[in-house]
Design an enzyme around this catalytic site. Structure first.
Site, short mmCIF file in Angstrom:
data_model
loop_
_atom_site.label_atom_id
_atom_site.label_comp_id
_atom_site.label_asym_id
_atom_site.label_seq_id
_atom_site.Cartn_x
_atom_site.Cartn_y
_atom_site.Cartn_z
N HIS A 47 20.45 53.29 132.68
CA HIS A 47 19.21 53.35 133.45
C HIS A 47 19.37 54.24 134.68
O HIS A 47 18.46 55.01 135.02
CB HIS A 47 18.80 51.93 133.85
CG HIS A 47 17.61 51.87 134.74
ND1 HIS A 47 17.70 51.61 136.08
CD2 HIS A 47 16.29 52.05 134.48
CE1 HIS A 47 16.50 51.63 136.62
NE2 HIS A 47 15.62 51.89 135.67
N GLU A 50 19.08 57.78 133.57
CA GLU A 50 17.68 58.15 133.33
C GLU A 50 16.98 58.52 134.64
O GLU A 50 16.22 59.49 134.72
CB GLU A 50 16.96 56.99 132.64
CG GLU A 50 15.46 57.16 132.49
CD GLU A 50 14.69 55.93 132.90
OE1 GLU A 50 13.69 56.07 133.65
OE2 GLU A 50 15.08 54.82 132.48
N HIS A 51 17.25 57.74 135.70
CA HIS A 51 16.65 58.04 136.99
C HIS A 51 17.11 59.40 137.52
O HIS A 51 16.33 60.13 138.13
CB HIS A 51 17.02 56.96 138.01
CG HIS A 51 16.05 55.82 138.05
ND1 HIS A 51 15.26 55.56 139.15
CD2 HIS A 51 15.72 54.88 137.13
CE1 HIS A 51 14.50 54.51 138.91
NE2 HIS A 51 14.78 54.07 137.69
N GLU A 120 18.73 57.92 144.91
CA GLU A 120 18.24 57.20 143.73
C GLU A 120 18.87 55.83 143.61
O GLU A 120 18.25 54.91 143.08
CB GLU A 120 18.51 58.03 142.47
CG GLU A 120 17.50 57.80 141.37
CD GLU A 120 16.07 58.09 141.80
OE1 GLU A 120 15.14 57.45 141.22
OE2 GLU A 120 15.86 58.92 142.69
N GLU A 127 14.09 48.67 142.87
CA GLU A 127 13.53 48.26 141.59
C GLU A 127 14.11 46.92 141.15
O GLU A 127 13.39 46.05 140.65
CB GLU A 127 13.81 49.33 140.53
CG GLU A 127 13.18 49.06 139.18
CD GLU A 127 13.47 50.15 138.16
OE1 GLU A 127 12.99 50.02 137.02
OE2 GLU A 127 14.17 51.13 138.51
#
Length: 422
Positions: A47, A50-51, A120, A127
């Site tokens: 994940h 992906e960011h 990020e 998140e």
């Protein structure tokens, strides 16, 4: 509709579907690596990667990536699941080459700048915090952990904050090196596509890449174990999620599982919605769904209710599951079949859904089953099949439960299993 396939010599699979009348195309790369491919120390890295996709490459800054796709009115995004990661764009037909070029650049030339990694990291930690503050999100992570404890498939896709806080450029490079080979990718496009042009561009862009072989034993088979997690907190509602082991996505019984879940809790006419919400007023939201993976699956039920009503809600839920094995009607099964077929066919009017469907089916089957073939599978599920499946759900031991909120009055999983099997 015209589906065409091509495989490069290094294993990259390309599949396209021409949709007459459309002026746009959805195009993307689906990488066959997700949360379940992580080692325990890597949990959350897929994940995180992906960011980082949109944080700059050797040829484009993060702003240039955003500007170039939006200068032509396009849209670009990505997602991580437990079994794959997707990078995709939606553009007009004249801009397909640009869309593929940007996606290719993201995958082949990521900068992984240390300052951007720190930025990020903060976004992902936010998140994670948001998910922890959203009961009807976090409860499904907890349910997954209870169903598959101490296994990659049971871990959160976002990963724990303490691991995310420690990831660096070397961790990202390592995961890419292990999993982002051309033979682990599918290039899929649907809409106003020129198959031959996409193949030529893919050959020029990806054709030089060597195959990548995963280390033996890296992908651990999943085993549904089951268990209970109860987190008591002073919320307005108790959030309740129940999972029962189901078929894999290559098991023919997956169609029966989906029809059962639809009839049980897939819409306003379903048993759970009618009995628990409409007749008793015990909740606002309740649903059932059937999900599947390569080697396992889960039928899941979710609802939210008050502390005073959680015991009744869970008892009625179990009673409705038992009753389905005895008196599921032909009309209910026919309605569930119609819902499944309509949902599939309506979804296929979107090129984005088409492109994703092509990638998923190719990854599962190595081919694209025709829509009529899928409809035949759905139509061939009988009421007797659904009753038999419902009886299996009621009598099996593979059960997991998660509760979050003022859950003191909720029955234990063992008590619900005993009621289910009685």
């Amino acid at each position: 509709m015209t589906i065409q396939q091509h495989t490069l010599s290094n294993g990259l699979r390309i599949i396209t579907e021409q949709m007459p009348g459309l002026k746009s195309t959805s195009i993307g790369i689906w990488v066959l690596a997700g949360g379940r491919h992580e080692r325990i120390e890597q949990n959350g890295i897929a994940h995180f990667l992906e960011h980082m996709a949109f944080k700059g490459t050797k040829t484009r800054t993060a702003l240039q990536i955003a500007e170039q796709i939006e200068d032509v009115g396009g849209y670009i995004n990505a997602y991580t699941s437990r079994e794959m990661t997707a990078y995709y764009a939606r553009v007009l037909e004249d801009d397909v080459a640009l869309g593929l070029d940007i996606i290719s650049d993201i995958l082949l030339n990521p900068l992984f700048d240390e300052s951007e990694i720190e930025v990020e990291r903060g976004v992902i930690l936010q998140e994670i915090g948001q998910t922890l503050d959203t009961p009807d999100d976090i409860i499904f992570d907890w349910l997954q952990e209870e169903a598959y404890p101490d296994q990659p498939l049971g871990r959160s896709i976002l990963g724990p904050a303490e691991k995310v806080s420690g990831f660096g450029r070397g961790d990202l490079d390592r995961f890419v090196g292990e999993h982002y080979g051309p033979n682990q990718m599918i290039l899929s496009a649907a809409g106003a596509v020129d198959h031959d042009a996409i193949v030529r561009q893919a050959e020029a862009t990806f054709g030089h890449l060597p195959r990548v072989s995963r280390a033996p034993g890296l992908l651990q088979p999943a085993h549904f174990r089951g268990g209970e997690r109860r987190e008591t907190k002073a919320l307005e509602q108790v959030h309740f999620a129940l999972a029962l082991e189901g078929p894999t996505y290559t098991d023919p019984a997956i169609y029966t599982a989906q029809i059962y879940a639809t009839a049980l809790g897939g819409g306003m006419s379903s048993r759970l919605f009618q009995e628990i919400r409409e007749n008793r007023g015990l909740c606002y939201t309740i649903f059932a769904q059937a999900g599947a993976y390569e080697d396992t699956g889960m039928t899941t039920i979710y609802a939210g209710t008050s502390a005073e009503q959680i015991a009744e809600l869970t008892h009625v839920t179990v009673d409705e599951m038992k009753r389905a094995a005895d008196d599921m009607s032909d009309a209910e099964v026919a309605r569930a079949r119609a819902q499944m077929k309509a949902g599939m066919l309506m979804g296929l009017e979107s090129p984005s859904n088409r492109a994703e469907r092509l990638a998923r089916l190719l990854s599962i089957w190595g081919r694209i089953p025709g829509i009529e073939e899928t409809i035949d599978h759905i139509d061939n599920v009988t009421t007797a099949d659904v009753k038999t499946f419902a009886a299996q759900m009621a009598g099996q031991a593979g059960t997991a439960m998660a509760l979050y909120g003022p859950a003191d009055q909720a029955p234990t999983l063992e008590a619900l299993k005993a009621r289910l099997a009685a």
